[in-house]
Every structure is written in C-alpha cells, then in structure tokens.
Design an enzyme around this catalytic site. Structure first.
Site, short mmCIF file in Angstrom:
data_model
loop_
_atom_site.label_atom_id
_atom_site.label_comp_id
_atom_site.label_asym_id
_atom_site.label_seq_id
_atom_site.Cartn_x
_atom_site.Cartn_y
_atom_site.Cartn_z
N THR A 3 41.96 41.63 49.03
CA THR A 3 43.20 41.83 48.29
C THR A 3 43.57 43.31 48.21
OG1 THR A 3 42.91 39.82 47.03
CG2 THR A 3 44.29 41.49 46.03
N THR B 236 37.25 40.53 46.72
CA THR B 236 36.41 40.33 45.53
C THR B 236 35.61 39.03 45.58
OG1 THR B 236 38.22 39.26 44.34
CG2 THR B 236 37.98 41.64 44.03
N ASP B 237 36.07 38.07 46.39
CA ASP B 237 35.49 36.71 46.29
C ASP B 237 34.01 36.63 46.63
OD1 ASP B 237 37.87 35.73 45.38
OD2 ASP B 237 38.52 34.91 47.30
N1 ASP Z 1 40.58 36.25 48.42
C1 ASP Z 1 40.47 37.68 48.26
C2 ASP Z 1 39.24 38.15 49.02
O1 ASP Z 1 38.16 37.98 48.54
C3 ASP Z 1 40.39 38.01 46.81
C4 ASP Z 1 40.28 39.48 46.49
O2 ASP Z 1 40.04 40.32 47.30
O3 ASP Z 1 40.47 39.79 45.29
O4 ASP Z 1 39.37 38.68 50.10
#
Ligand code: ASP
Length: 342
Positions: free
Chosen positions: A26, A106-107
């Site tokens: 993200t 973040t995932d």
């Molecule tokens: N779906 C995204 C990822 O993990 C979520 C994020 O980065 O916050 O790439």
C-alpha cells in the site's frame, strides 16, 4: 534499477549509505480518489516516485534504490523471500552500504520481517516500513514512515538490534511485531512486550533491546528448497479433514493455531498426534494474539511429540519451523530447543 539520490553539499558525502529495496504494498499504492481508498491498487508506484515524494531523505542518507518486486504482500511467496534475503545479505556484505530499508505491504510484513531477522547475516541495520494508506490518499502515512525508516537504518543505534519495523513513529523488533488493525494508521504492535523505541524528527531512541538470538547468531539460511509447512486452526466443531489431507500430501510440518494456551480440539489433536507419529513436525501456537503457549500446558507435548511455539504467533512459527527443517533439525526435542532460542 539503481537510483543514486545525493545532495550536492559537501556534508552529504559524509552521510550513511542506505539501500532502499521496494517490494510493493500500500505504501506504493494509488487510488483514483484521494478521499476514498476503497478502490486502490497496491504496488503500482515505483520506488523512484516514493523517494521523490520525500525530499528530506537527502539530508539523512545517501540512497540507492532498487525495485525488487511490485506486489500486494498478500501474494508474498517463498521465491521472492529467497531473492530478498539474498539481496539484503549481498548489499550488507558491501562496505558501500551501511543499512537497508525495505518497503513492504502490511499484510505479510510480520512474516517477512521475522524471516529476515533469522536469515540476514549482518549486524548492520535492516528496517522494514509500510503504510496503511495508499500514496495518493489524504494524509498518506507512507512518506513519513519511509523517512523514519531511513533515519533508523542510518543510525548507529540500530546496529545489532536485529531486523526492525519503523512504523507510525515506533520502532519494533521483527520477532515480536504483528499487524493488529485492518484499517488504523497505528496498525502494528508488539503485544505484551511493546515497541523497542521510537523515531521522531530525526531522533532515534531505543528503550530496550532484543535478547533472543537473531541475524549473525543463527544457523539459518535460505537457498535450499523450502519445506512444505502449513497452518491449521482449532475451533468449535473442527474436523480432521484438513490435517489428514495435508499429511497425505506429504507436508513436512504443521503449525496449529490453537485456542487459548494452545489447546486443541480432541478430534484435531488426535489427527495431529498421528501426524507427529508419522514424522510430521507439529508446533502448537495460539490464535489468541498475545501471551505464550506453555510447553506441556494445554496439551501433553512430551507424550505426543509436539513442540510449543512460545510467544510466536502461527505465521511466525511457520517461518521458524521452515528454516529449522531446512537446516536439518527435525526431531521434536531439537525443534523445541530452536523455538526456545529464537
Ligand atoms: N494488501 C496490502 C499489502 O500487504 C496492504 C498494505 O500494504 O497495507 O500489500
């Protein structure tokens, strides 16, 4: 791609050299509408653009950047993990690099961070960062997180601290940090243990350090084929179908996300005991999200040949189990020592 970003001043040539490896997420996301992040796409903004959005970086470090991948981290896979660990090790082995920053979704960040914590062979700083809001959003959190991550990676104080996450002004250890919110900007915590320190306005402060062995003090490496390790969960009414299918498919290890203190439904426990008797490594973790799983507490580990994950959640326990199995450790007593050490 290699992008030197250097300030022209003489002082700039004395700044630490930080390599930024971008993998997507993200932080590199964009949406058509700044006020609505619902339709955003992760990993579409290149590392040059991410760096260009933070001019202050040039007074913190001399930066070289690489676009290692452009993925949504939900799709992280072991081949990219291998590439990432190898690239970080190669960069840190060079006298021209003082630290590494990795931008990541973040995932699955907590899994990648712990993998690096176990497999990077350097005391130089490795700092992950990410964002909860895409780069195009109102009050995007990525630019400040990136600046803070580079600030930590450029700091002498971060040497020997293992792999870190700089996020929302806090510095967490890769071993302990987990994602705890689906939407909030303060999305990462180290449950019970807390952050190691903080970074703000160019100042880096550590208030405690990691005591468990990491990086140069581990025997782990990537490169060999990754052993197949899967996660199963215990819940009301669970059947043994998944465990039996995984064992039949030849899985090398199973991590169980148990209830409470790693307790397991009797039906599932029977299936896992049979799996362990057939040589599958079985590790008990908990789905609770904090606390620790006590050996021989909620299940007779000694009698069943199980291993307790201690404070590692199921996803981190899977990372450690894969590395341990790949390094040739497989009997349950030796695996327990691994889980008690790292
Ligand atoms: N779906 C995204 C990822 O993990 C979520 C994020 O980065 O916050 O790439």
């Amino acid at each position: 791609m290699n992008t030197p970003l250097t300030s022209s001043s003489a002082a700039a040539s004395a700044l630490p050299r930080v390599a930024v490896l971008a993998t997507g997420g993200t932080i590199a996301g964009a949406a058509p509408d700044a006020a609505n992040t619902a339709g955003y796409q992760a990993g579409v903004v290149g590392v040059d653009q991410l760096l260009a959005a933070v001019p202050a970086l040039s007074s913190v470090a001399r930066i070289q950047a690489e676009q290692l991948a452009s993925i949504d981290s939900k799709d992280m896979a072991s081949a990219l993990w291998t590439t990432l660990v190898e690239r970080v090790n190669a960069l840190l082995a060079s006298a021209d690099v003082d630290g590494v920053v990795i931008t990541h979704g973040t995932d699955t960040l907590e899994e990648t961070a712990y993998l690096l914590h176990l497999a990077v062979k350097s005391a130089k700083p490795v700092v992950l960062t990410a964002a909860m809001r895409p780069s195009s959003a109102l009050s995007a959190d990525g630019p400040l997180n990136l600046l803070n991550a580079v600030t930590v990676a450029a700091s002498e104080k971060a040497h020997g601290q293992g792999v870190l996450l700089a996020f929302n002004n806090r510095i967490h250890s890769a071993r302990d940090v987990v994602k705890t919110s689906t939407y909030a900007v303060d999305a990462f915590q180290s449950p019970e243990i807390g952050a190691l320190g903080w970074v703000q306005d160019g100042r880096v402060e550590f208030q405690r350090s990691v005591v468990r062995a990491h990086t140069t003090a581990t025997p782990f490496a990537v490169g060999a084929p990754w052993p197949q390790v899967e996660i199963v969960a215990s819940y009301a009414g669970v059947s043994r179908l998944a465990v039996d299918a995984l064992v039949a498919a030849g899985v090398r290890g199973l991590v169980v996300a148990g209830t409470g203190n790693g307790s397991i439904h009797a039906t599932l426990q029977q299936a896992l005991a049979e799996a362990a008797a057939r040589g599958v490594a079985v590790v008990r973790s908990s789905r609770v999200g904090s606390g620790h799983v006590m050996r021989n507490g909620a299940a007779p580990d000694d009698a069943l040949g199980f291993v307790s994950a201690g404070t590692l959640n199921p996803y981190k326990a899977r990372v450690l189990l894969m590395l341990a199995l790949a390094s040739g450790v497989s009997d349950s007593a030796a695996l327990q020592r691994v889980f008690d050490t790292y």
